[in-house]
Design a protein around this motif. Structure first.
Motif, PDB file in Angstrom:
ATOM      1  N   VAL A  10       0.843  -1.193   0.000  1.00  0.00           N
ATOM      2  CA  VAL A  10       0.000   0.000   0.000  1.00  0.00           C
ATOM      3  C   VAL A  10       0.882   1.248   0.000  1.00  0.00           C
ATOM      4  CG1 VAL A  10      -1.764   1.259   1.265  1.00  0.00           C
ATOM      5  CG2 VAL A  10      -1.854  -1.202   1.191  1.00  0.00           C
ATOM      6  N   PHE A  11       2.022   1.187   0.674  1.00  0.00           N
ATOM      7  CA  PHE A  11       2.923   2.329   0.761  1.00  0.00           C
ATOM      8  C   PHE A  11       3.625   2.526  -0.578  1.00  0.00           C
ATOM      9  CE2 PHE A  11       6.843   4.448   2.327  1.00  0.00           C
ATOM     10  CZ  PHE A  11       6.222   5.577   2.841  1.00  0.00           C
ATOM     11  N   THR A  54     -11.612   0.526  -1.385  1.00  0.00           N
ATOM     12  CA  THR A  54     -10.404   1.345  -1.438  1.00  0.00           C
ATOM     13  C   THR A  54     -10.278   2.107  -0.130  1.00  0.00           C
ATOM     14  OG1 THR A  54     -11.648   3.099  -2.525  1.00  0.00           O
ATOM     15  CG2 THR A  54     -10.389   1.645  -3.936  1.00  0.00           C
ATOM     16  N   SER A  55      -9.179   1.905   0.552  1.00  0.00           N
ATOM     17  CA  SER A  55      -8.901   2.662   1.767  1.00  0.00           C
ATOM     18  C   SER A  55      -8.310   4.016   1.369  1.00  0.00           C
ATOM     19  CB  SER A  55      -7.922   1.891   2.651  1.00  0.00           C
ATOM     20  OG  SER A  55      -6.659   1.814   2.025  1.00  0.00           O
ATOM     21  N   LEU A  56      -8.087   4.855   2.348  1.00  0.00           N
ATOM     22  CA  LEU A  56      -7.531   6.176   2.072  1.00  0.00           C
ATOM     23  C   LEU A  56      -6.148   6.066   1.425  1.00  0.00           C
ATOM     24  CD1 LEU A  56      -7.577   9.267   2.315  1.00  0.00           C
ATOM     25  CD2 LEU A  56      -6.566   8.995   4.588  1.00  0.00           C
ATOM     26  N   PHE A  57      -5.286   5.213   1.985  1.00  0.00           N
ATOM     27  CA  PHE A  57      -3.944   5.062   1.419  1.00  0.00           C
ATOM     28  C   PHE A  57      -3.976   4.420   0.037  1.00  0.00           C
ATOM     29  CE2 PHE A  57      -2.692   5.441   5.927  1.00  0.00           C
ATOM     30  CZ  PHE A  57      -1.854   6.531   5.794  1.00  0.00           C
ATOM     31  N   GLU A  58      -4.899   3.501  -0.188  1.00  0.00           N
ATOM     32  CA  GLU A  58      -5.032   2.924  -1.531  1.00  0.00           C
ATOM     33  C   GLU A  58      -5.432   3.996  -2.538  1.00  0.00           C
ATOM     34  OE1 GLU A  58      -6.200  -1.765  -1.007  1.00  0.00           O
ATOM     35  OE2 GLU A  58      -7.795  -0.291  -0.816  1.00  0.00           O
ATOM     36  N   ILE A  60      -4.812   7.193  -2.321  1.00  0.00           N
ATOM     37  CA  ILE A  60      -3.675   8.102  -2.507  1.00  0.00           C
ATOM     38  C   ILE A  60      -2.697   7.542  -3.527  1.00  0.00           C
ATOM     39  CG2 ILE A  60      -1.608   9.027  -1.365  1.00  0.00           C
ATOM     40  CD1 ILE A  60      -3.356   9.370   1.163  1.00  0.00           C
ATOM     41  N   PHE A  61      -2.446   6.221  -3.467  1.00  0.00           N
ATOM     42  CA  PHE A  61      -1.456   5.612  -4.358  1.00  0.00           C
ATOM     43  C   PHE A  61      -2.081   4.930  -5.580  1.00  0.00           C
ATOM     44  CE2 PHE A  61       0.656   5.674  -0.154  1.00  0.00           C
ATOM     45  CZ  PHE A  61       1.666   6.562  -0.488  1.00  0.00           C
ATOM     46  N   GLY A  62      -3.381   5.142  -5.821  1.00  0.00           N
ATOM     47  CA  GLY A  62      -4.031   4.637  -7.025  1.00  0.00           C
ATOM     48  C   GLY A  62      -4.249   3.132  -7.033  1.00  0.00           C
ATOM     49  N   LEU A  63      -4.524   2.554  -5.869  1.00  0.00           N
ATOM     50  CA  LEU A  63      -4.728   1.112  -5.753  1.00  0.00           C
ATOM     51  C   LEU A  63      -6.157   0.815  -5.326  1.00  0.00           C
ATOM     52  CD1 LEU A  63      -1.468   0.233  -3.785  1.00  0.00           C
ATOM     53  CD2 LEU A  63      -1.812   0.171  -6.251  1.00  0.00           C
ATOM     54  N   GLY A  64      -6.504  -0.454  -5.324  1.00  0.00           N
ATOM     55  CA  GLY A  64      -7.807  -0.892  -4.846  1.00  0.00           C
ATOM     56  C   GLY A  64      -7.784  -2.376  -4.548  1.00  0.00           C
ATOM     57  N   THR A  74     -13.079 -23.913  -2.645  1.00  0.00           N
ATOM     58  CA  THR A  74     -11.807 -23.590  -1.997  1.00  0.00           C
ATOM     59  C   THR A  74     -11.702 -22.123  -1.604  1.00  0.00           C
ATOM     60  OG1 THR A  74     -10.768 -23.248  -4.139  1.00  0.00           O
ATOM     61  CG2 THR A  74     -10.533 -25.425  -3.140  1.00  0.00           C
ATOM     62  N   ASN A  75     -12.325 -21.228  -2.344  1.00  0.00           N
ATOM     63  CA  ASN A  75     -12.264 -19.799  -2.042  1.00  0.00           C
ATOM     64  C   ASN A  75     -13.620 -19.140  -2.243  1.00  0.00           C
ATOM     65  OD1 ASN A  75      -9.839 -18.891  -1.076  1.00  0.00           O
ATOM     66  ND2 ASN A  75      -8.919 -18.652  -3.079  1.00  0.00           N
ATOM     67  N   PRO A  76     -14.471 -19.124  -1.221  1.00  0.00           N
ATOM     68  CA  PRO A  76     -15.758 -18.446  -1.389  1.00  0.00           C
ATOM     69  C   PRO A  76     -15.607 -16.933  -1.544  1.00  0.00           C
ATOM     70  CG  PRO A  76     -15.684 -19.653   0.699  1.00  0.00           C
ATOM     71  CD  PRO A  76     -14.370 -19.827   0.044  1.00  0.00           C
ATOM     72  N   GLN A  77     -14.546 -16.355  -0.962  1.00  0.00           N
ATOM     73  CA  GLN A  77     -14.227 -14.948  -1.154  1.00  0.00           C
ATOM     74  C   GLN A  77     -12.816 -14.857  -1.706  1.00  0.00           C
ATOM     75  OE1 GLN A  77     -14.630 -12.517   2.271  1.00  0.00           O
ATOM     76  NE2 GLN A  77     -16.855 -12.603   2.271  1.00  0.00           N
ATOM     77  N   LEU A  78     -12.707 -14.459  -2.941  1.00  0.00           N
ATOM     78  CA  LEU A  78     -11.414 -14.348  -3.599  1.00  0.00           C
ATOM     79  C   LEU A  78     -10.992 -12.883  -3.582  1.00  0.00           C
ATOM     80  CD1 LEU A  78      -9.477 -16.217  -5.092  1.00  0.00           C
ATOM     81  CD2 LEU A  78     -10.643 -15.635  -7.188  1.00  0.00           C
ATOM     82  N   LEU A  79      -9.837 -12.602  -2.971  1.00  0.00           N
ATOM     83  CA  LEU A  79      -9.352 -11.228  -2.834  1.00  0.00           C
ATOM     84  C   LEU A  79      -8.268 -10.932  -3.855  1.00  0.00           C
ATOM     85  CD1 LEU A  79      -8.977 -10.910   1.035  1.00  0.00           C
ATOM     86  CD2 LEU A  79     -10.732  -9.897  -0.376  1.00  0.00           C
ATOM     87  N   LEU A  80      -8.410  -9.824  -4.527  1.00  0.00           N
ATOM     88  CA  LEU A  80      -7.358  -9.285  -5.380  1.00  0.00           C
ATOM     89  C   LEU A  80      -6.913  -8.003  -4.682  1.00  0.00           C
ATOM     90  CD1 LEU A  80      -9.223 -11.047  -7.290  1.00  0.00           C
ATOM     91  CD2 LEU A  80      -8.263  -9.709  -9.120  1.00  0.00           C
ATOM     92  N   GLN A  81      -5.874  -8.112  -3.854  1.00  0.00           N
ATOM     93  CA  GLN A  81      -5.510  -7.043  -2.944  1.00  0.00           C
ATOM     94  C   GLN A  81      -4.518  -6.056  -3.545  1.00  0.00           C
ATOM     95  OE1 GLN A  81      -4.100  -9.427   0.368  1.00  0.00           O
ATOM     96  NE2 GLN A  81      -5.931  -8.858   1.506  1.00  0.00           N
ATOM     97  N   HIS A  82      -4.762  -4.792  -3.266  1.00  0.00           N
ATOM     98  CA  HIS A  82      -3.844  -3.687  -3.574  1.00  0.00           C
ATOM     99  C   HIS A  82      -3.336  -3.732  -5.020  1.00  0.00           C
ATOM    100  CE1 HIS A  82      -4.072  -3.470   0.716  1.00  0.00           C
ATOM    101  NE2 HIS A  82      -3.237  -4.457   0.925  1.00  0.00           N
ATOM    102  N   ILE A  83      -4.257  -3.652  -5.963  1.00  0.00           N
ATOM    103  CA  ILE A  83      -3.865  -3.699  -7.371  1.00  0.00           C
ATOM    104  C   ILE A  83      -4.165  -2.367  -8.050  1.00  0.00           C
ATOM    105  CG2 ILE A  83      -4.132  -6.182  -7.615  1.00  0.00           C
ATOM    106  CD1 ILE A  83      -6.824  -5.670  -8.930  1.00  0.00           C
ATOM    107  N   LYS A  84      -3.414  -2.073  -9.097  1.00  0.00           N
ATOM    108  CA  LYS A  84      -3.683  -0.896  -9.929  1.00  0.00           C
ATOM    109  C   LYS A  84      -4.809  -1.245 -10.904  1.00  0.00           C
ATOM    110  CE  LYS A  84       0.635   1.589  -9.867  1.00  0.00           C
ATOM    111  NZ  LYS A  84       0.181   2.913  -9.500  1.00  0.00           N
ATOM    112  N   ASN A  85      -5.449  -0.251 -11.444  1.00  0.00           N
ATOM    113  CA  ASN A  85      -6.554  -0.423 -12.406  1.00  0.00           C
ATOM    114  C   ASN A  85      -7.683  -1.264 -11.819  1.00  0.00           C
ATOM    115  OD1 ASN A  85      -5.008   0.951 -14.424  1.00  0.00           O
ATOM    116  ND2 ASN A  85      -3.905  -0.960 -14.766  1.00  0.00           N
ATOM    117  N   ALA A  86      -7.987  -1.064 -10.547  1.00  0.00           N
ATOM    118  CA  ALA A  86      -8.971  -1.909  -9.861  1.00  0.00           C
ATOM    119  C   ALA A  86     -10.378  -1.738 -10.437  1.00  0.00           C
ATOM    120  CB  ALA A  86      -8.960  -1.612  -8.367  1.00  0.00           C
ATOM    121  N   LYS A  87     -10.784  -0.519 -10.742  1.00  0.00           N
ATOM    122  CA  LYS A  87     -12.140  -0.298 -11.247  1.00  0.00           C
ATOM    123  C   LYS A  87     -12.373  -0.944 -12.608  1.00  0.00           C
ATOM    124  CE  LYS A  87     -15.832   2.913 -11.279  1.00  0.00           C
ATOM    125  NZ  LYS A  87     -16.795   2.466 -10.323  1.00  0.00           N
TER     126      LYS A  87
END
Length: 123
Positions: A10-11, A54-58, A60-64, A74-87
């Motif tokens: 995130v930083f 998207t958190s505040l720091f995400e 700020i740095f264009g992540l989501g 195996t994964n009922p909730q699949l997370l794609l964490q802190h990525i660019k072009n999230a939308k």
């Protein structure tokens, strides 16, 4: 079309992790690890809903962070964490999951409990 993104810190949004997300028209793949690698796939037709956080720091740095709610065991909730072009990736997943469900002619059925419905007939 294919999206390939790395999980980032995130930083400053630096890609110093060993997690790679690949989103294709028919599958969503998560590759993790450096020494012990793990590859997890989920078919697009199993994706039921998608959330973008998207958190505040995400912001700020264009992540989501994208949360995919799936019917996968195996994964009922699949997370794609802190990525660019999230939308755009979230929109792509929503569109492709709907197209994949139509191609396979699958139906999303929810169990709505109808306990006590007989009591309403007596009124």
């Amino acid at each position: 079309m294919e999206f390939r993104e790395r999980k980032r810190w995130v930083f400053f949004g630096l890609p110093f992790t060993f997690t790679v997300y690949t989103v294709k028209e028919d599958t969503l793949t998560v590759n993790t690890g450096f020494l012990n690698k793990e590859e997890n796939d989920c078919y697009m037709y199993k994706v039921q809903d998608v959330t973008l956080k998207t958190s505040l720091f995400e912001r700020i740095f264009g992540l989501g962070t994208i949360v995919c709610y799936t019917g996968d065991v195996t994964n009922p909730q699949l997370l794609l964490q802190h990525i660019k072009n999230a939308k755009p990736i979230k929109e792509f997943i929503l569109e492709q999951s709907e197209i994949a469900r139509r191609k396979r002619r699958t139906m999303n059925v929810q169990d709505i409990s109808a306990e006590g419905i007989d009591d309403l007939d007596d009124m």
